[in-house]
Write an enzyme that holds these catalytic residues in place. Structure first.
Site, PDB file in Angstrom:
ATOM      1  N   ASP A 143      -2.114  -1.189   5.668  1.00  0.00           N
ATOM      2  CA  ASP A 143      -2.436  -0.809   7.049  1.00  0.00           C
ATOM      3  C   ASP A 143      -3.934  -0.776   7.318  1.00  0.00           C
ATOM      4  O   ASP A 143      -4.355  -0.405   8.418  1.00  0.00           O
ATOM      5  CB  ASP A 143      -1.812   0.544   7.403  1.00  0.00           C
ATOM      6  N   ASP A 152       0.863  -1.175   0.000  1.00  0.00           N
ATOM      7  CA  ASP A 152       0.000   0.000   0.000  1.00  0.00           C
ATOM      8  C   ASP A 152       0.904   1.231   0.000  1.00  0.00           C
ATOM      9  O   ASP A 152       2.098   1.133   0.314  1.00  0.00           O
ATOM     10  CB  ASP A 152      -0.893  -0.045   1.253  1.00  0.00           C
TER      11      ASP A 152
END
Length: 215
Positions: A172, A8
């Site tokens: 996350d 990410d």
């Protein structure tokens, strides 16, 4: 055996602070900015920007309408980029080291404002653009879908032509991680701002050890 690692962007490669961006949009006149802006999946016309339904110009037009005054793309860009705290150099160095052994990709819910900054040759002071650190960039606004929807993961898998079990997905966001697990990927969920490098090094080392034992 892990062959591909997918990262990410916000909260993993770069450290972010949602509240700074919320405050910047509020300063422009968007009183309910916090109801649109999220660290993981946006809402309203913020989401439409990130899933490609509107472009930067369309976003500025809707922002201007809601603020009751003309908001330029430069002003909107400044508000979006306020979310970025820093880009730790050690993370970029780690990406470079990983690419010697693995295919390294990015999968991000993002938008043209953030990526214009990231595409700059010196976006973080290293003399390289974000693209220089990855083998492939999977960007939500170009793919016209966002995490944690299964569609974006399925497009990634189709492009990579990789078995899910051979992919390590690092994000996350819990909902994103759960979808990755559902599809059969190995996952790792760091905390925004934390040093996650040792954790990934350990996971990769354990993966190699387990493979050797099974032979």
């Amino acid at each position: 055996m892990i062959k591909t690692i997918i990262f990410d962007l916000g909260g993993v490669i770069i450290n972010i602070d949602r509240e700074r961006s919320v405050a910047a949009f509020q300063d422009l006149g968007l009183k309910n900015a916090s109801s649109y802006l999220d660290c993981y999946k946006q809402k309203g016309f913020f989401l439409e920007l990130e899933d490609g339904r509107i472009d930067a110009s369309g976003f500025c037009s809707e922002l201007s309408r809601l603020c009751g005054k003309t908001i330029t793309c430069e002003q909107a860009s400044h508000a979006w980029l306020s979310i970025i705290k820093d880009v730790p150099a050690e993370r970029l160095s780690f990406l470079e080291s990983l690419r010697k052994q693995y295919r390294v990709c990015l999968l991000s819910n993002t938008n043209p404002f953030i990526m214009e900054w990231a595409a700059h040759p010196d976006f973080c002071g290293t003399g390289h653009s974000l693209n220089a650190y990855f083998d492939h960039l999977f960007l939500s606004y170009k793919m016209r879908c966002v995490k944690p929807d299964a569609a974006i993961f399925e497009k990634v898998l189709a492009t990579l032509n990789e078995k899910p079990a051979e992919i390590l997905f690092i994000d996350d966001g819990q909902a994103n991680i759960l979808m990755g697990q559902k599809l059969g990927m190995k996952t790792f969920m760091p905390v925004n701002g934390a040093n996650w490098i040792p954790g990934i090094q350990k996971l990769l080392a354990n993966s190699v050890t387990s493979l050797n034992k099974s032979r």
